[in-house]
Write an enzyme that holds these catalytic residues in place. Structure first.
Site, PDB file in Angstrom:
ATOM      1  N   CYS B 248       0.834  -1.212   0.000  1.00 39.21           N
ATOM      2  CA  CYS B 248       0.000   0.000   0.000  1.00 39.21           C
ATOM      3  C   CYS B 248       0.868   1.260   0.000  1.00 39.21           C
ATOM      4  O   CYS B 248       1.576   1.500  -0.974  1.00 39.21           O
ATOM      5  CB  CYS B 248      -0.992  -0.037   1.165  1.00 39.21           C
ATOM      6  SG  CYS B 248      -2.359   1.108   0.909  1.00 39.21           S
ATOM      7  N   HIS B 332      -3.755  -5.131  -0.258  1.00 39.22           N
ATOM      8  CA  HIS B 332      -3.375  -5.688   1.043  1.00 39.22           C
ATOM      9  C   HIS B 332      -3.415  -7.212   1.033  1.00 39.22           C
ATOM     10  O   HIS B 332      -4.471  -7.788   1.277  1.00 39.22           O
ATOM     11  CB  HIS B 332      -4.309  -5.163   2.129  1.00 39.22           C
ATOM     12  CG  HIS B 332      -4.073  -3.730   2.465  1.00 39.22           C
ATOM     13  ND1 HIS B 332      -3.279  -3.328   3.502  1.00 39.22           N
ATOM     14  CD2 HIS B 332      -4.502  -2.590   1.871  1.00 39.22           C
ATOM     15  CE1 HIS B 332      -3.239  -2.004   3.551  1.00 39.22           C
ATOM     16  NE2 HIS B 332      -3.977  -1.538   2.558  1.00 39.22           N
ATOM     17  N   GLU B 334      -2.433  -9.140   3.217  1.00 33.75           N
ATOM     18  CA  GLU B 334      -2.716  -9.671   4.560  1.00 33.75           C
ATOM     19  C   GLU B 334      -4.215  -9.664   4.848  1.00 33.75           C
ATOM     20  O   GLU B 334      -4.662 -10.232   5.835  1.00 33.75           O
ATOM     21  CB  GLU B 334      -1.972  -8.833   5.609  1.00 33.75           C
ATOM     22  CG  GLU B 334      -2.656  -7.538   6.031  1.00 33.75           C
ATOM     23  CD  GLU B 334      -2.543  -6.406   5.010  1.00 33.75           C
ATOM     24  OE1 GLU B 334      -1.957  -6.642   3.941  1.00 33.75           O
ATOM     25  OE2 GLU B 334      -3.057  -5.301   5.270  1.00 33.75           O
TER      26      GLU B 334
END
Lengths: 1072, 360
Positions: B248, B332, B334
């Site tokens: 990001c 993202h 994650e």
């Protein structure tokens, strides 16, 4: 195009049945559209003549033939396609495709199965293979044992422990499955299940767990998306087709949502799906533990729902993926600019509610569970749960006005109702809340997540608040607005605040409407754009909500909109045929230069596909909502005659609100609908009707029956239980029916009609313009009158009518059309006996048989009717029914197998769930094709007969001679065998079910000794009725073809005795 | 209950609703998110620092809020130590919640964190306004208590959310230097799933002389060009040979350090359904995103190429070095909240780190 495929066969799903309904018309139509876009020649095999997919311009060739391996092979032989699609016609197409693959037919003719490979399909269908597959990737499934005998089942439970669920492998929508908590129940259920499948599964019960589904799409590059997830309001234990379902899930945390999503993708990759797939989970309500319940490697009811819920055209995309495209190579068809590789974001909630018609079936168990019984469904869209559940409960059209403010509903045992749900459970929750049950207590009884129950409680709380006021002026505006946000209709508000009775309801609804509009409380129109407004999208997929301030679209007020009212939830008596009518009305409106607008809320339809019209309002078909939309659209006019009875019933009320109704004036519609007005007109025109009287006391009824004689048909206006209509043949039966099943009083009159036996039933479907008939089609029923026209087998053109009869029917129809100044579609039903012709019904709207006659005659009646209604140029046809050198037969499809305990007998109330229409060079060819299409098979050897009254015995005598001549072995009950022997036909006697004697008919049924059972009911003693019931129900439960009408049995037997399978022509529609 | 509240936008528009959570007027930048789940995760995402968050999904609060738990110094249920957003705007707040691991209601949680919420808003209309005119300043006004406008982009938000002191997690053999510009806890959790030691340092910490095996540059709020010190450190690191992974804001910082430029997107990506394609392949993934700026991949220098591209608008979703073990994603991997399709990138990073160590 991605490969060298030029011609593709698409398999349809045949007649609508419980577990396999309109959703496959929608998915098949989408697939055909996708193929055509690629320039591929499309061949559709589907005997369901009422569907949109079997219309002109959708497939290149249509075969109205059974979707069975024999017929499909013969079409392949003739057409030489390179590819075939199996995933768009439900379980019927999938099973047929798997059989053809196993028989080596595809290999033999070099046909490639497009999309998911057959082996992958089998890995999801065979329970053992399935579990093994998921074990390979450490995905949990319900602990389960596959067994092949009842003894093995008992042993399996010793390992698993009760309660368990039993289900038949390879069966439609949970057929033959259920829960059992003891050995007795287990044995009983296994016996039924083994009738459907040689393999039965016994599984650990996860009753009370949440049920969650994901719709997954995968392309050949291994790219996956989950288009939608859905959560069942009803916890596990109730089939997803029987559950209230919301999308997206409401009570799942991010961790749960994405854990299940990730697993779904893992499964779909491992199995090797190419196209669309549905994964169903059970989720522990107290942890993140889960089980995979089922994977459907095909388009399904859920995928149709997901398509409508999100705007993502799953079937269209799946078909393209089958041709070899990658998801990233396709566009999002809503935004047209973004990619089809994405997951829709919803900024609204949808709620699906099933529609049951259990009241139509005598004796059926109303409990809902792991096997499907509902016949249709609705989808409500809104921005609060309260809004969608209340909208939805109105949409299912069972006389309810939402979650609250309904007429008194009572339950004998409320706790039992909550625990053992029936089709009425949601209303039991309302009663429980009113009685002061806490959410915790209701949760304990129902296992429904408390979040849903709290929302229902919010509705009940507003109900109480509203009830405290007596005038609209005193209701705080904020409360009124809150009520609208929580889905209250003007009707509900009128009933709660104004305490409206039936008499002043109409005025009070109007008062509520005016009052709220004066305070600016009006709904706004929002778009479904797949991306929650993140990107701009020009979408015409709309709904109305009170949770909002601004419309998403601008209104032109140019009088260029023509609104078509759809047909609502599929139900017995109104299904896909009205979708076809609606679609054709929309197409004509577009062609004539108007803006076509649809209002409908049935997710199983093509008419609720946003590219079927210029604007789709996926919303309610109530007076209130239609007026809301008319306020915004300011339409040129409304078409109310192509959507069946729902729009028809709105005609007069809309007319009273000055809404422009196109076509026949609602005043005349009322003259046809109102029994008294219609009779008066018939009398004036000198048209005969069976004698009838509306009566309010038992004495009057007896007096009238003395005049006309038995049998009579009784239509009560208030039904306590069971069927609404009944034919009674003696005093005893009549008293029984009138005292036990209905109420007779001044408020609840009963209509008694003379019932004419052994009469032919004839129908005319026609289009008129200013009272002049433009087109007509006359068809006759195979069965004698007394079988509901929706359950009858219909022949068009008629084969056995006198010219004189036809002439007189035309004459009467013209007189009626003139008198009612009909402009548009209409249908009249007649009785003919000797040379007497009587009118029994007249509908100033399109009827169920419009697609059938339009397609057989190759003349689009709806197109013409719509042209008439729009007042422009009208296409004239010069074809008449005498020009046809082929015959069309429309045959009903019954779903008794799914309706445990229901008596599979035909009567004056309709009970079929669907139909087919097949074409043949002669009557027998057409009847054979159509009956094979609805699941009958040509018997191999043994036929059981109990032929009922003497008239039926005589009717079946010749056919029995034929059967013996063809080498069949006949079995019968005592009376039937005696009669046959007296006439020189040999048959073996079987003892009645209630006789403790061998050989007993029930043992032979259980052993599946018979290939066909014919049981014609008699109106006699109680024991004989019970015996007949046992035989009929036995045939259904053991999956043996059953015929209960002597005329139809005669036609079927004569057909298969005179024609062999090879003699049935494989001809496409355009070859006739 | 039922306190009047409204949201005012800098263009003069006003939406009226009701207050829930903490009844205090607040100002900030108004952004929307189209995710359908995951409000506890979003609300604690440091990238939302200073922002008034509009949820396009109308029903919020359904499953309450879980207990705030820690394991090895890291929050396990949230993405940071506290709620990061300035205020929450929803259509239909669910006053009653139901979930097995809910400890409190969303309203209670907001109240405890002194964050205001507003419900009864036409969030679809508000989103369309934000979409068409870009993100705007706005304020929540409760009980007519006005507050001054506040533009969080003028503040160094990264400095506000970054850790103040170095902190070490785990005790594995691969030492990962993690530059915290507002890191989400799940990034650290994702790295710790492997044999790693994660050394989390403040955004402006000079790590160039420290010992480590791989460098990770985190997500964070606001305009990347404000992180000059971080960019300078990354420039030095790029010239070295150690593996680098950015997410990001980390991707934007890496882009700027490599010589490319960033720009503000017309429609930011704030959702769980962003489609990306790996450049030059047929591989596509659904990703979770939350950003308003992007790297201009037409301005990448010769040594660099796009790694992923957005399938909807063609914007840059990641960059990689053509010869060195350096890559970054705009999305993202994650998740939390959102889809987990690209979680494999962590494994890839660790493999590269190990390989790199082995080759030395």
């Amino acid at each position: 195009m991605k490969n060298d495929i030029q011609k593709v066969i698409v398999l349809g799903s045949g007649a609508l049945k419980i577990g396999e309904a309109g959703e496959f018309d929608y998915s098949g139509s989408q697939a055909l559209k996708a193929l055509r876009e690629e320039g591929i020649e499309t061949i559709l095999i589907n005997p369901n003549i009422a569907t949109v997919q079997t219309s002109e311009g959708i497939a290149d060739k249509i075969y109205f033939l059974p979707v069975t391996p024999e017929f499909v092979e013969r079409v392949i032989q003739k057409e030489h396609p390179q590819g075939i699609l199996l995933a768009f016609g439900g379980q019927t197409a999938l099973n047929c495709g798997t059989a053809l693959y196993d028989n080596g037919v595809f290999e033999k003719y070099g046909v490639q199965v497009l999309g998911t490979p057959v082996q992958a399909i089998k890995n999801t269908e065979d329970r053992d293979l399935f579990i093994q597959k998921l074990n390979e990737i450490n995905v949990k499934t319900a602990r389960s044992e596959a067994v092949e005998s009842v003894e093995e089942a008992v042993k399996a439970v010793e390992k698993l422990g009760f309660p368990v669920i039993v289900r038949a492998a390879y069966a439609l929508g949970g057929l033959g499955s259920g829960f059992c908590s003891n050995v007795e129940e287990l044995k009983k259920l296994c016996e039924t299940a083994f009738a459907y499948s040689s393999q039965v599964l016994v599984e650990e019960s996860l009753k009370g767990w949440k049920e969650v589904e994901y719709e997954v799409v995968r392309d050949r590059y291994d790219n996956c998306i989950t288009v939608c997830n859905m959560e069942n309001f009803d916890p596990l234990g109730i089939h997803t087709g029987e559950s209230i379902v919301v999308a997206p899930s409401q009570t799942l945390s991010n961790a749960e949502y994405h854990k299940l999503r990730e697993l779904a993708i893992k499964i779909v990759r491992h199995i090797g799906i190419v196209g669309e797939c549905n994964v169903q989970y059970a989720l522990d309500p107290n942890s993140e533990d889960y089980r995979v319940i089922e994977v459907n490697a095909r388009l399904s009811r859920s995928s149709a729902l997901a398509s409508k819920a999100t705007g993502y055209p799953l079937a269209f995309v799946a078909a393209k993926l089958g041709l070899g495209y990658g998801l990233f190579e396709l566009k999002n068809s809503v935004t047209k600019t973004t990619s089809a590789f994405f997951e829709p974001a919803l900024d609204y909630i949808v709620c699906k509610i099933p529609r049951w018609d259990l009241g139509k079936f005598a004796g059926v168990s109303k409990e809902i569970g792991s096997s499907m019984k509902s016949v249709g469904e609705i989808m409500a869209i809104g921005r609060t749960f309260e809004e969608v559940i209340q909208k939805g409960l109105r949409m299912i059209g069972q006389g309810m006005h939402g979650f609250v403010a309904n007429h008194d509903i009572a339950f004998d045992d409320l706790d039992h109702e909550l625990q053992k749900p029936t089709d009425m459970r949601i209303f039991a929750i309302n009663i429980a809340l009113a009685k002061g049950y806490s959410v915790d207590k209701i949760h304990d009884l129902t296992k429904i997540d408390k979040w849903f129950l709290e929302k229902l409680k919010n509705i009940a709380a507003i109900q109480i608040k509203l009830s405290q006021y007596d005038t609209l002026q005193n209701v705080p505006v904020d409360l009124l607005r809150e009520a609208k946000v929580r889905g209250f209709s003007d009707f509900q508000i009128a009933r709660l605040v104004l305490k409206s009775s039936d008499n002043d309801m109409e005025d009070n609804i109007d008062a509520v409407r005016k009052f709220r509009k004066s305070h600016g409380i009006v709904p706004v129109v929002k778009q479904i754009d797949t991306l929650a407004a993140e990107y701009p999208a020009q979408t015409n997929y709309l709904y109305l909500t009170y949770s909002g301030e601004t419309h998403d679209i601008a209104f032109q007020y140019d009088k260029k909109s023509v609104i078509v009212l759809g047909s609502g939830a599929y139900r017995i008596g109104s299904s896909v045929e009205f979708d076809w009518c609606g679609i054709n009305a929309l197409n004509t409106i577009k062609k004539e230069g108007y803006r076509s607008v649809m209002i409908n809320y049935n997710p199983e339809t093509v008419s609720t596909d946003y590219d079927s019209c210029d604007r789709l309002y996926f919303d309610e078909l109530t007076l209130e909502r239609v007026l809301d939309i008319c306020d915004l659209e300011a339409p040129h006019g409304l078409v109310i005659s192509t959507g069946g009875q729902i729009p028809n019933n709105l005609a007069m009320r809309l007319y009273n609100q000055n809404v422009p109704i196109l076509g026949t004036s609602p005043v005349n519609i009322d003259r046809a609908e109102d029994r008294h007005k219609f009779s008066e007109m018939c009398d004036e025109l000198g048209i005969d009707q069976p004698r009838w009287r509306e009566l309010t006391s038992m004495d009057d009824i007896f007096e009238f029956v003395d005049e006309v004689g038995f049998p009579v048909l009784i239509r009560p206006s208030y039904v306590l239980s069971g069927a609404a209509m009944n034919v009674v043949s003696n005093k005893e039966e009549m008293e029984h029916f009138l005292t036990l099943a209905t109420k007779v009083s001044k408020q609840h009159p009963v209509v008694v009609t003379q019932f004419i036996e052994q009469a032919k039933e004839i129908e005319i479907d026609a289009v008129a313009q200013n009272g002049e008939v433009l087109s007509y089609a006359i068809s006759e029923h195979v069965e004698f009158a007394g079988v509901h026209s929706g359950d009858a087998t219909m022949t068009f053109p008629p084969q056995k009518l006198y010219l004189e009869t036809v002439r007189r029917i035309k004459k009467i129809s013209r007189a009626i059309a003139k008198s009612l100044e009909i402009s548009g579609p209409f249908n009249i039903q007649f009785l003919a006996k000797d040379n007497d012709i009587k009118v029994i019904e007249c509908n100033l709207r399109a009827s169920r048989s419009f697609p059938f006659v339009s397609k057989v005659l190759k003349t689009n009646f709806i197109e013409q009717a719509t042209q008439v209604m729009l007042g422009g140029k009208v296409t004239k046809f010069d074809k008449s029914l005498f020009d046809l050198d082929y015959v069309g037969i429309k045959a009903p499809q019954f779903s008794f197998a799914r309706l445990a305990k229901a008596d599979p007998v035909l009567g004056v109330d309709m009970s079929s769930t669907g139909e087919v229409g097949c074409i043949g060079d002669n009557f027998y060819e057409a009847i054979l094709k159509s009956m094979l299409s609805v699941g009958y098979t040509i018997p191999k050897q043994n036929i059981f007969l109990s032929t009922g009254p003497t008239k039926s015995k005589l009717e079946l005598l010749e056919p029995c001679r034929l059967l013996v001549k063809k080498g069949y072995s006949l079995y019968g009950t005592k009376g039937t065998v005696e009669f046959l022997r007296d006439h020189g036909v040999e048959a073996t006697t079987m003892h009645w079910p209630d006789e403790d004697l061998q050989p007993n008919v029930m043992d032979f049924i259980r052993q599946k000794h018979f290939d066909l059972v014919i049981n014609v009911p008699k109106n006699h003693s109680k024991s004989e009725l019970d015996n007949d019931y046992s035989i009929r129900r036995g045939a259904i439960d053991y999956n043996i073809p059953l015929l209960t009408n002597a005329r139809l049995a005669n036609a079927f037997i004569t057909a298969f005795c005179n024609l062999s399978m090879d003699e049935l022509e494989i001809k496409s529609w355009n070859e006739y | 209950m039922s306190i009047q509240a409204k949201i005012l936008l800098e263009n003069g528009m006003e939406f009226v609703g009701k207050s829930f959570g903490f009844p205090k007027s607040t100002a900030g930048e108004v952004v929307f998110n189209t995710a359908m789940t995951g409000y506890p995760e979003s609300l604690t995402d440091p990238s939302y620092k200073g922002q008034i968050l509009v949820s396009t999904y109308p029903l919020i609060g359904n499953y309450g809020v879980p207990n705030h738990l820690y394991e090895n110094g890291l929050p396990t249920t949230f993405e940071s130590d506290c709620i990061q957003i300035a205020a929450l705007v929803v259509s239909d707040y669910s006053f009653e919640h139901s979930h097995w691991n809910a400890e409190k209601s969303l309203a209670q949680w907001l109240e405890e964190n002194q964050i205001p919420g507003i419900y009864g808003i036409d969030t679809r209309e508000l989103t369309k306004v934000l979409r068409d005119s870009g993100c705007m300043l706005g304020k929540i006004v409760i009980n007519d208590e006005d507050v001054a406008w506040y533009d969080p982009n003028k503040d160094n938000l990264v400095d506000q959310v970054s850790i103040k002191e170095k902190q070490v997690y785990g005790n594995g053999k691969n030492k990962i230097m993690l530059v915290d510009c507002g890191v989400k806890a799940n990034i650290i959790r994702s790295l710790l799933k492997y044999d790693t030691t994660v050394i989390r340092v403040p955004w402006n910490y000079d790590f160039t002389h420290d010992e480590y095996d791989g460098l990770f540059i985190s997500n964070g709020p606001g305009d990347p060009s404000l992180c000059e010190e971080t960019i300078a450190h990354i420039k030095t690191a790029i010239n070295g040979d150690k593996p680098i992974f950015g997410i990001c804001l980390g991707s934007q910082l890496l882009g700027i350090a490599s010589g490319a430029t960033t720009y503000k997107l017309k429609y930011g990506h704030r959702s769980h359904n962003q489609p990306v394609q790996e450049f030059g392949t047929n591989k596509c993934y659904i990703t979770s995103q939350n950003h308003g700026f992007a790297v201009d991949h037409s301005k990448l220098t010769n040594d660099w190429e796009p790694y992923f591209l957005n399938l909807n608008d063609g914007t840059c979703e990641g960059i990689k070095h053509k010869s060195k073990p350096i890559f970054a994603t705009q999305f993202h991997p994650e998740a939390n909240g959102g889809p987990t399709d690209t979680r494999f990138l962590f494994e890839k990073f660790i493999n590269i780190v190990e390989q790199h160590k082995h080759n030395k």
